[in-house]
Design a protein around this motif. Structure first.
Motif, PDB file in Angstrom:
ATOM      1  N   GLY A 134     -23.997 -24.019 -10.896  1.00 29.07           N
ATOM      2  CA  GLY A 134     -23.943 -25.004 -11.359  1.00 29.07           C
ATOM      3  C   GLY A 134     -22.683 -26.465 -11.639  1.00 29.07           C
ATOM      4  N   GLU A 135     -23.027 -27.333 -12.065  1.00 31.43           N
ATOM      5  CA  GLU A 135     -22.315 -28.400 -12.684  1.00 31.43           C
ATOM      6  C   GLU A 135     -21.113 -27.449 -13.970  1.00 31.43           C
ATOM      7  N   ALA A 136     -19.814 -28.251 -13.587  1.00 31.90           N
ATOM      8  CA  ALA A 136     -18.614 -28.070 -14.695  1.00 31.90           C
ATOM      9  C   ALA A 136     -19.047 -27.980 -15.496  1.00 31.90           C
ATOM     10  N   ARG A 137     -19.313 -26.735 -16.759  1.00 33.24           N
ATOM     11  CA  ARG A 137     -19.044 -26.511 -17.904  1.00 33.24           C
ATOM     12  C   ARG A 137     -18.119 -26.292 -18.721  1.00 33.24           C
TER      13      ARG A 137
ATOM     14  N   THR B 111     -19.377 -30.530 -22.199  1.00 28.63           N
ATOM     15  CA  THR B 111     -18.808 -30.515 -22.129  1.00 28.63           C
ATOM     16  C   THR B 111     -17.758 -31.490 -22.726  1.00 28.63           C
TER      17      THR B 111
ATOM     18  N   LYS C  23     -18.188 -23.596 -13.552  1.00 26.30           N
ATOM     19  CA  LYS C  23     -19.463 -23.720 -12.753  1.00 26.30           C
ATOM     20  C   LYS C  23     -20.263 -22.367 -13.158  1.00 26.30           C
TER      21      LYS C  23
ATOM     22  N   ASP D  62     -27.838 -18.251  -4.267  1.00 24.70           N
ATOM     23  CA  ASP D  62     -26.910 -18.700  -4.441  1.00 24.70           C
ATOM     24  C   ASP D  62     -26.778 -17.992  -5.694  1.00 24.70           C
TER      25      ASP D  62
ATOM     26  N   GLY E 266     -14.519 -25.957 -17.527  1.00 23.61           N
ATOM     27  CA  GLY E 266     -14.675 -26.645 -16.472  1.00 23.61           C
ATOM     28  C   GLY E 266     -15.330 -25.528 -15.385  1.00 23.61           C
TER      29      GLY E 266
ATOM     30  N   GLY F 153     -13.245 -24.648 -12.053  1.00 23.35           N
ATOM     31  CA  GLY F 153     -14.688 -24.862 -10.702  1.00 23.35           C
ATOM     32  C   GLY F 153     -14.855 -23.382  -9.938  1.00 23.35           C
TER      33      GLY F 153
END
Length: 428
Positions: A14-17, A31, A10, A344, A8, A45
């Motif tokens: 970015g998105e949770a992996r 995932t 980021k 970022d 989980g 996170g």
């Protein structure tokens, strides 16, 4: 072969992996991953970055082990999320021969908290008179590619030209401490309104800018690479921006403290704020942030400069210049660049891992967080915020300008080739 499943995270913000580490390598990113027998790290996170790379660290060994050693310095690096550091040459003896750079390189191998790549001196004894054994250091086991007299400027234009010509043959780079010595004799702080009011000797911006201007022209003439250490003024930014627009092969770094602190702090006469180059004005700080955001400044480098208590806890004029930075760098960058919206986390990965690894040719570092890559990784709790407590530092020295100051972000885990060097904020 050990396995670790980071669940989980980021990746680059970015998105949770999920990221599966198998031995020294990232085996899979996706995932819903699972792995029998794997140690599971619940990232919840947190942001996962490639291991950080510092192109400008002072480890002090050999010769000033009262300030830092390769062991304590690399432990500090791991605590700050670094998996590779480049060790500056101003040791005792100076790292100007193959023998000394190999000694530092082997100490890094023995201790194992992060990879240590020695930086070789440009001139013998950092004296600026005669080129050091650049070729021999490059051909040694340490395979030196970065050379610097940091702490001193290669002020002789002929010597600088010869150095640039020499390293061009093997793709090396000269990292210049840009300081015209005759313009900074007796300097104690930035030259400006505050220095005039305090009666302290001023370090003018032109002393930095004139050397940078000369050296980018020399690099262009020779067709070689030059790197500008700890760039600190708005004028320096404009010179580097102009040089890049001309296609000159120049890169530049900024320190975390020059992104956050100003010369107004010198009003306290606290020697913890004494550093070279000095803290500059708010205008300079804003220009440096913008330049790091737009890529004019390529990287963040700590200039981690540890000193023993007695060298900093004294009157301003007698105090040594420098600040420790490995354990607070990422927090300062989050404060000044990420939380302000200038970068970022992917941008942070570029400025603190991908690009410094490319400039210094740190093999295996600064690689994407993807399957098949070395598992050099850093996990950051970006939601954390708390005061800096130097009593908990892994560094042997405590000369931080941030003591008691609240900063965001905390590195919780660091992996060097799949081996955890930091777990839940504690060194292994």
């Amino acid at each position: 072969m050990s396995k670790t499943l980071i669940r989980g995270a980021k990746v680059l913000g970015g998105e949770a992996r999920d990221v599966l580490i198998d031995g020294e390598t990232i085996a899979e990113v996706g995932t819903g991953l699972s792995a029998e027998g794997a140690e599971v790290v619940e990232a919840g996170g947190k942001v996962l970055l490639p291991g950080l790379v510092d192109l400008h660290t002072h480890l002090r060994e050999p010769g000033r082990e009262d300030s830092e050693t390769v062991l304590t310095g690399t432990r500090a690096a791991a605590s700050g999320g670094y998996t590779s550091v480049f060790a500056m040459a101003n040791t005792f003896p100076v790292a100007d021969t193959a023998g000394v750079v190999e000694q530092v390189w082997r100490l890094g191998k023995e201790h194992g908290y992060c990879d240590v790549q020695p930086i070789g001196a440009v001139t013998v004894g950092l004296e600026g008179q005669k080129l050091a054994e650049l070729g021999a250091m490059h051909e040694s086991a340490a395979a030196v590619t970065v050379f610097s007299d940091d702490g001193k400027c290669v002020h002789d234009a002929v010597i600088m030209r010869r150095a640039l010509e020499y390293v061009k043959a093997f793709g090396g780079v000269i990292a210049q401490h840009a300081q015209e010595p005759r313009l900074t004799e007796g300097a104690q702080m930035n030259e400006g309104v505050v220095s005039a009011e305090l009666g302290l000797g001023g370090w003018p911006a032109v002393a930095e800018e004139s050397i940078i201007a000369r050296d980018v022209l020399l690099a262009d003439h020779v067709g070689s690479r030059v790197h500008i250490c700890h760039l600190s003024t708005a004028g320096s930014v404009e010179i580097v921006r102009w040089a890049k627009s001309r296609g000159i092969d120049v890169t530049a770094e900024v320190t975390p403290h020059h992104l956050l602190l100003t010369d107004e702090l010198v009003r306290t006469y606290n020697p913890v704020y004494k550093v070279n180059p000095p803290l500059r004005t708010e205008r300079d700080v804003m220009a440096l942030r913008e330049a790091l955001a737009d890529g004019t400044i390529d990287i963040v480098a700590t200039d981690h400069a540890p000193h023993p208590h007695e060298d900093k806890d004294c009157e301003w004029a007698a105090a040594a210049m420098g600040m420790v930075g490995l354990e607070t760098a990422l927090s300062v960058v989050q404060e000044t660049m990420v939380d302000t919206g200038l970068l970022d986390w992917a941008g942070v990965a570029d400025r603190m891992s991908f690009t410094p690894a490319r400039i210094g040719r740190a093999g295996g570092h600064g690689r994407p967080v993807s399957a098949g890559e070395p598992a050099n990784l850093t996990l950051v709790d970006t939601a954390y915020r708390g005061p800096v407590d130097p009593a908990g530092f892994a560094s042997r020295s405590r000369n931080t300008p941030y003591e008691g100051r609240e900063l965001p972000g905390r590195v919780t885990h660091t992996w060097l080739r799949g081996k955890a060097t930091l777990v839940d904020g504690k060194l292994t």
